[in-house]
Design a protein around this motif. Structure first.
Motif, short mmCIF file in Angstrom:
data_model
loop_
_atom_site.label_atom_id
_atom_site.label_comp_id
_atom_site.label_asym_id
_atom_site.label_seq_id
_atom_site.Cartn_x
_atom_site.Cartn_y
_atom_site.Cartn_z
N ILE A 168 0.97 -0.93 0.49
CA ILE A 168 -0.15 -0.04 0.41
C ILE A 168 1.18 1.08 0.13
O ILE A 168 1.82 1.07 1.26
CB ILE A 168 -0.87 -0.14 0.95
CG1 ILE A 168 -1.42 -0.85 1.05
CG2 ILE A 168 -1.87 1.34 1.10
CD1 ILE A 168 -2.59 -2.00 2.25
N LEU A 169 0.46 1.80 -0.85
CA LEU A 169 1.54 3.50 -1.35
C LEU A 169 0.44 4.69 -1.08
O LEU A 169 -0.74 4.55 -1.64
CB LEU A 169 2.15 2.85 -2.11
CG LEU A 169 2.81 2.09 -3.01
CD1 LEU A 169 3.05 1.43 -3.40
CD2 LEU A 169 4.59 2.58 -2.68
N ASP A 170 1.26 5.88 -0.20
CA ASP A 170 0.14 6.56 0.36
C ASP A 170 0.84 8.11 -0.18
O ASP A 170 2.07 8.19 0.01
CB ASP A 170 -0.02 7.20 1.54
CG ASP A 170 -1.10 8.13 2.29
OD1 ASP A 170 -1.39 8.84 0.98
OD2 ASP A 170 -1.44 8.49 3.40
N GLU A 171 0.39 8.03 -1.91
CA GLU A 171 0.65 9.00 -2.30
C GLU A 171 2.50 9.09 -2.42
O GLU A 171 3.25 10.08 -2.61
CB GLU A 171 0.72 10.71 -1.89
CG GLU A 171 -0.86 10.94 -2.34
CD GLU A 171 -0.73 12.23 -2.34
OE1 GLU A 171 -0.11 12.60 -3.11
OE2 GLU A 171 -1.69 13.27 -1.49
N PRO A 172 2.49 8.28 -3.79
CA PRO A 172 4.56 8.24 -3.26
C PRO A 172 4.69 8.84 -4.23
O PRO A 172 6.22 8.92 -4.52
CB PRO A 172 4.08 5.98 -4.36
CG PRO A 172 3.24 6.22 -4.70
CD PRO A 172 1.69 7.08 -3.65
N THR A 173 4.30 9.61 -5.21
CA THR A 173 4.67 11.09 -6.72
C THR A 173 4.79 11.94 -5.86
O THR A 173 5.40 12.87 -6.62
CB THR A 173 3.53 10.30 -7.55
OG1 THR A 173 3.13 10.65 -7.50
CG2 THR A 173 4.24 9.29 -8.07
N ALA A 174 4.26 11.78 -4.73
CA ALA A 174 3.52 13.96 -4.15
C ALA A 174 5.64 14.23 -4.43
O ALA A 174 6.23 13.70 -3.68
CB ALA A 174 3.20 13.63 -3.18
N GLY A 175 5.75 15.60 -4.74
CA GLY A 175 6.57 16.22 -4.73
C GLY A 175 8.17 15.94 -5.42
O GLY A 175 8.68 16.27 -5.07
#
Lengths: 287, 268, 281
Positions: A168-175
């Motif tokens: 499970i990944l929470d917004e892995p690409t943020a920023g």
């Protein structure tokens, strides 16, 4: 086929009995199969993060159940502990949790907690580093000397090294910039394919989820508002917009085409759009 | 959730006590404490109690909240009471049992001590319940400003307090997040021997410190960008100004102190 | 009139102990017109944040000059005037809010300038109304959403009445809702108050709404022009690890397949229209 993960009537209420009491999840049910890529979308505060933290037993449901291979993760102590390792959770901005002297040691933290043998840990660390595209030479470097994008990959490798069946990944690409996003997304997919793992990705980027996921869950005000293929979900574009969510830009373009009177199907990725439009023009011109 | 904890236990309100200048409240509190310690007789205690009761009534703070705040202090109160009860010598022996002697003087003294502490704490709670941490800091800075002449960095201290108050909730939330993230990697903070537990804190403390330093660095830059150059030449949006109610409070406070001292000088 | 002028700027971060310093700029020149809205676009590590810090003398040039409203940033005497003229808003809203009450934080800048109390009060109220956070003036910042915190930070800057504001990736940590709120606020400031805006970002959609886009790559300007001019250079953007807005990417993909579609349609309306005309032709 029995689903690997099953969530049944999950409810969670924070701070019960205080003035701050609020319901973060109410009656959420869904199941996930091996190898599925599930995108989770919804407003901030819609309950996405709370949901994620239930799946590996970080939070205990107020009522309802989380089942792994048909067994409740709260059945006994061993199951709860197993859930931590079988369901890997990568939080938002995971690079802020790095703490070891070397990249190698940091990635080895999770497998070490699992009580694996030294050889097995070594194998897993190297394999995980490979999945996220970290070269051998970086393993002995301090994680704090790396660039932001590299740190993010070390942190993700730290969870991948536990070889979770569900990642499970929470917004892995943020920023990250476009090329950094591209890299991380393909790293995650490589892991899924190699291990036939289930991926659940929380994202605000509709373009990302449209491109990657084969199923979408839409959360709204603590409820699971929609559950379906991207096609089924984005067909309800107007409802999504009403919820304050974005829809993929390509879908917007096609909505415009429809409003102009062109009979086109709903699409949500660039590739589909190119295919549809090319077909509409009667094939590729100079092919 | 951790971030729901309110710091300083401030209850916003519009009562005259809330609107008093923080300096007034601090000075009157000091006066009240002096009176409490000078007080020797039931009469002077009654005066102090009356003062406290009226203040609480005006503040509209429910007595319940003040009582609830006392809970963690019960042990200290009991300890003080028992100590005074058993170790005060006197002539009127009430109970004599084995090595324990309880005298009338002891009982009186124990009751006085407990009442004194209760009244002291209630008044302090009243201050923190009715004054926001930031105006408390402002008040302290203003009261302590004469110390600047002695090169005590009063402004810097109050700035530090203000920033600490601002960042405590943020850092608590951050600790929460790091803990969850490490637990998700199988870290175990709850079981094991003492040494193991101490070791288990490293994965939390290292990221927390790094993040705190990063925040400090960014905050310093942001403050510089907003032309911060220390206390020199700085003005304040909210000027502290004494108003009518402050005069009443000062008058009442002065009256209390004077009355208690007068009573004491008559041996009461 | 120029709000900012960068002349042959070179800058490198000093090395620690034996490690050599890292060179960011070697010879960068750029001017920003007063009242304009310029987006500076670039990948992670292209030097855009370093450039932002040059604009209000947080960092000073190693070579070349940076002028802000006609003042040389290397002139120490002008430091305060420079920082009054150029406000900065940073990426992490949490790390730029000083006080634990919203209005106290907005007052922080004007208080540092030594402005009289009643004037601070009116500036604070105006600034908070401008960003739509007036009702929250007595709230504690840590209980606000990311977008709201960032608007408080913006209010803190406009209360100092700057001529320009440099935004260093102000939306990178926000959700779509917060991003919309903040961008809208930035556009309003530029339009209604004539504040010069330099918006540093790696979101193509945000850059597409600017008047001018400057693309930085490895410390050099890779492209400079209107959004339509810059984003139509899709191949160049891909080469340096960036992307064009999805609409342009779609047309570009069709062109790759052998069609000829315009590459300057930056929003879905325009793009849909262009595709419609093309299908019907």
């Amino acid at each position: 086929m029995t689903p690997v993960l099953e969530v049944k009537n999950l409810c969670h209420v924070y701070s019960v009995g205080t003035p701050f009491e609020h319901t973060a999840l109410s009656d959420v049910s869904f199941c996930a199969h091996r190898g599925e890529y599930i995108g989770v979308i919804g407003h901030t505060g819609s309950g996405k993060s709370t949901l994620m933290q239930h799946l590996n037993g970080l939070l205990k449901p107020t009522s309802g159940e989380v089942l792994l291979d048909g067994k409740s993760i709260w059945a006994d102590k061993a199951s709860t502990r197993q859930a931590r390792f079988r369901v890997g959770l990568v939080f938002q901005y995971p690079e802020y949790q790095l703490f070891e002297e070397t990249v190698y040691k940091d990635i080895a933290f999770g497998p070490g907690n699992m009580g694996l043998s030294k050889e097995e840990i070594d194998r897993r660390v190297r394999e995980a580093a490979g999945f996220v595209g970290l070269s051998e030479s970086l393993l002995e470097v301090s994680p704090f000397d790396l660039s932001g994008g590299q740190k993010r990959r070390v942190a993700i490798a730290g969870v991948i090294a536990m070889e979770p069946e569900i990642l499970i990944l929470d917004e892995p690409t943020a920023g990250l910039d476009p090329s950094g996003r591209e890299d991380i997304l393909s790293n995650i997919d490589a892991y899924r394919q190699a291990k036939n793992a289930t991926i659940m990705m929380v994202s605000h980027s509709m373009n990302d989820v449209a491109k990657m996921a084969d199923r979408l869950l839409v959360m709204r005000d603590s409820l699971l508002a929609m559950d379906g293929t991207p096609e089924e979900v984005f067909r309800r574009a107007s409802e999504l917009v009403e919820m304050g969510l974005d829809i993929p830009e390509v879908t917007r373009v096609f909505l415009k085409l429809r409003s102009l009177g062109l009979d086109v199907p709903m699409v949500y990725t660039k590739e589909q759009a190119v295919k549809t439009l090319t077909a509409l023009k009667g094939g590729v011109p100079n092919a | 959730m951790l971030k729901d904890i309110t710091l300083g236990q401030y209850f916003p309100g519009k009562s005259p006590v809330h609107q008093l200048d923080p300096r007034t409240k601090l000075i009157v509190l000091v006066g009240y404490i002096v009176a409490l310690f000078v007080a020797k007789s039931w009469a002077s205690y009654a005066l102090c109690f009356g003062f406290l009761a009226v203040s609480i009534a005006i503040s509209t703070i429910p007595v319940k909240s003040i009582v609830r705040g006392m809970k963690p202090l019960v042990l200290i109160l009991v300890f003080t009471g028992v100590l005074n009860l058993f170790f005060t010598g006197g002539e009127t022996v009430l109970v004599h049992f084995w090595i324990i002697t309880i005298t009338l003087e002891g009982v009186v003294r124990a009751v006085f001590m407990v009442v004194r502490i209760l009244m002291l704490i209630s008044a302090t709670f009243l201050l923190t319940y009715t004054t926001s941490p930031i105006s408390l800091t402002d008040g302290l800075e203003s009261l302590l400003s004469p110390l600047k002449k002695l090169h005590v960095p009063v402004h810097e201290l109050s700035m530090m307090m203000c920033i600490a108050l601002r960042f405590i909730p943020t850092l608590i939330e951050e600790t929460d997040k790091i803990m969850s993230a490490q637990k998700a990697r199988g870290a175990d903070f709850e079981t094991g021997k003492l040494m193991d537990r101490v070791k288990a804190l490293i994965p939390i403390l290292v990221p927390l410190f790094i993040s705190a330093f990063r925040r400090a660095d960014e905050l310093a830059t942001a403050m510089e960008c907003r032309c911060y150059q220390g206390g020199e030449g700085r003005t304040k949006m909210k000027l502290l100004r004494y108003k009518r109610w402050d005069m009443y409070a000062f008058a009442a406070g002065a009256l209390l102190v004077a009355a208690v001292i007068t009573l004491a000088s008559f041996g009461l | 009139m120029e709000a900012m002028r960068v002349e042959h700027l070179s800058y490198s971060y000093p090395g620690v102990d034996d490690t050599p310093g890292v060179s960011v700029f070697e010879d960068l020149s750029l001017t920003v017109e007063q009242g304009s809205f310029v987006a500076v676009l670039g990948g992670n590590g292209c030097g855009k944040s370093t450039l932002a810090k040059q604009f209000n003398a947080i960092l000073l040039p190693c070579g070349g000059k940076v002028y802000v409203c006609g003042m040389d940033t290397a002139d120490e005497e002008k430091l305060i005037s420079i920082r009054r003229s150029v406000g900065m808003v940073f990426q992490n809203p949490d790390n730029q809010i000083v006080a634990n009450v919203v209005e106290e934080d907005v007052a922080f800048g004007p208080e540092n300038l030594g402005i009289a109390s009643p004037a601070i009060r009116s500036r604070v109220d105006q600034a908070l109304k401008q960003v739509g956070m007036y009702e929250y003036r007595e709230h504690a910042p840590h209980l606000l959403s990311g977008g709201q915190k960032q608007r408080v930070a913006i209010a803190g800057v406009i209360a100092m009445a700057p001529k320009c504001i440099v935004f260093d990736e102000p939306t990178a940590m926000l959700d779509p809702q917060g991003r919309r709120e903040v961008l809208q606020t930035i556009h309003t400031l530029n339009r209604e108050k004539g504040i010069t805006v330099v918006l540093i970002t790696h979101h193509m959609e945000e850059a597409a709404q600017a008047q001018r886009v400057v693309v930085l790559h490895k410390g050099n300007i890779a492209a400079d022009g209107t959004p339509a001019q810059v984003f139509s250079q899709v191949a160049l953007l891909h080469e340096i690890g960036l992307a064009a807005p999805e609409t342009v990417e779609l047309c570009y993909a069709l062109n790759e397949a052998g069609f000829a579609l315009p590459l300057d349609r930056l929003d879905s309306e325009e793009c849909g229209q262009a595709l419609y005309d093309w299908v019907k032709a």
